[in-house]
Design a protein around this motif. Structure first.
Motif, mmCIF file in Angstrom:
data_model
loop_
_atom_site.group_PDB
_atom_site.id
_atom_site.type_symbol
_atom_site.label_atom_id
_atom_site.label_comp_id
_atom_site.label_asym_id
_atom_site.label_seq_id
_atom_site.Cartn_x
_atom_site.Cartn_y
_atom_site.Cartn_z
ATOM 1 N N GLU A 1 14.089 71.108 -18.328
ATOM 2 C CA GLU A 1 12.815 70.472 -17.984
ATOM 3 C C GLU A 1 12.643 70.362 -16.463
ATOM 4 N N GLU A 2 13.723 69.997 -15.760
ATOM 5 C CA GLU A 2 13.670 69.917 -14.292
ATOM 6 C C GLU A 2 13.453 71.303 -13.675
ATOM 7 N N GLU A 3 14.132 72.299 -14.245
ATOM 8 C CA GLU A 3 13.972 73.677 -13.766
ATOM 9 C C GLU A 3 12.527 74.144 -13.965
ATOM 10 N N TYR A 4 11.972 73.830 -15.119
ATOM 11 C CA TYR A 4 10.599 74.212 -15.431
ATOM 12 C C TYR A 4 9.623 73.534 -14.462
ATOM 13 N N ALA A 5 9.828 72.248 -14.187
ATOM 14 C CA ALA A 5 8.961 71.522 -13.243
ATOM 15 C C ALA A 5 9.076 72.113 -11.840
ATOM 16 N N MET A 6 10.300 72.465 -11.436
ATOM 17 C CA MET A 6 10.495 73.064 -10.120
ATOM 18 C C MET A 6 9.798 74.417 -10.037
ATOM 19 N N GLN A 7 9.943 75.241 -11.076
ATOM 20 C CA GLN A 7 9.294 76.551 -11.088
ATOM 21 C C GLN A 7 7.777 76.409 -11.052
ATOM 22 N N LYS A 8 7.264 75.398 -11.741
ATOM 23 C CA LYS A 8 5.821 75.165 -11.722
ATOM 24 C C LYS A 8 5.358 74.792 -10.317
ATOM 25 N N SER A 9 6.118 73.937 -9.630
ATOM 26 C CA SER A 9 5.730 73.548 -8.271
ATOM 27 C C SER A 9 5.826 74.756 -7.333
ATOM 28 N N TRP A 10 6.843 75.596 -7.523
ATOM 29 C CA TRP A 10 6.973 76.789 -6.676
ATOM 30 C C TRP A 10 5.789 77.714 -6.875
ATOM 31 N N ARG A 11 5.316 77.797 -8.098
ATOM 32 C CA ARG A 11 4.182 78.680 -8.391
ATOM 33 C C ARG A 11 2.916 78.185 -7.699
ATOM 34 N N ASN A 12 2.759 76.877 -7.603
ATOM 35 C CA ASN A 12 1.526 76.303 -7.085
ATOM 36 C C ASN A 12 1.572 75.963 -5.599
ATOM 37 N N ASP A 13 2.758 75.801 -5.022
ATOM 38 C CA ASP A 13 2.867 75.391 -3.619
ATOM 39 C C ASP A 13 2.516 76.544 -2.684
ATOM 40 N N GLU A 14 1.694 76.234 -1.692
ATOM 41 C CA GLU A 14 1.275 77.229 -0.695
ATOM 42 C C GLU A 14 2.397 77.573 0.284
#
Length: 196
Positions: A46-59
């Motif tokens: 779950e933490e990995e998924y949240a991190m990957q989601k933030s990486w996808r969206n962060d400029e």
């Protein structure tokens, strides 16, 4: 935007496609060896998924996944072809008026290490940062025991600027100048294509 950077040895796909591979990536990051080499902490799925989601969206993050071109050409399967990733963490240094990126590379699949895939992947990422992102400087922070990565960045004309006994880390940097850009151009040919 979905883009790929092409090489005769591999294909780099941007991070937007990582959703398919979150379990494989999570399994890689359970490896004590990779945690040490990448200075990473173990995360839950779950933490990995949240991190990957933030990486996808962060400029301020630019990530490309590294696929074995040979495997992809024979299987047409991105998951079976995935061997690692490369990252740029973007920042702006106001006092120097510079766009800077901390760069990272990971070849997670052991059978693909020591084949210059990390070398070429990082060169292409540096070229992408220099040409497309207009970066002025690159920084690499590497575990002091990761001699192969330290050697690789020094061979790319990065200069060691510090060592941290607390973090057991070596920091190297490379300013983008005409001489280095000419050298980089002699090493790689940046080819970018869209993909679905």
């Amino acid at each position: 935007m979905n883009i790929g950077i092409l090489s005769y040895k591999f294909v780099n796909l941007n991070h937007n496609t990582l959703w398919k591979w979150k379990q494989l990536y999570h399994n890689w990051m359970k490896s004590a060896e990779l945690q040490i080499l990448t200075a990473s902490e173990p995360l839950s799925l779950e933490e990995e998924y949240a991190m990957q989601k933030s990486w996808r969206n962060d400029e301020d993050k630019c990530t490309f996944l590294i696929l074995s071109k040979e495997t992809f050409d024979t299987t047409n399967d991105e998951l079976k072809s995935l061997i690692g990733d490369t990252n740029l963490f973007l920042q702006y240094e106001d006092d120097q008026n510079e766009k800077v990126a901390e760069c990272e590379i990971m070849i997670a699949e052991k059978e693909y290490r020591r084949k210059k895939l990390g070398w070429e992947s990082m060169l292409l990422m540096l070229k992408y940062g220099q040409c497309i992102l207009n970066l002025n400087k690159f920084v690499a922070k590497i575990n002091e025991n990761n001699e192969n990565s330290i050697y690789m960045f020094k061979k790319m004309n990065f200069n060691e600027i510090s060592r941290s006994e607390i973090f057991h880390e070596v920091t190297l940097e490379r300013k983008v100048d005409e001489t280095w850009t000419t050298w980089l151009d002699s090493q790689v040919d940046l080819q970018i294509e869209s993909y679905k």
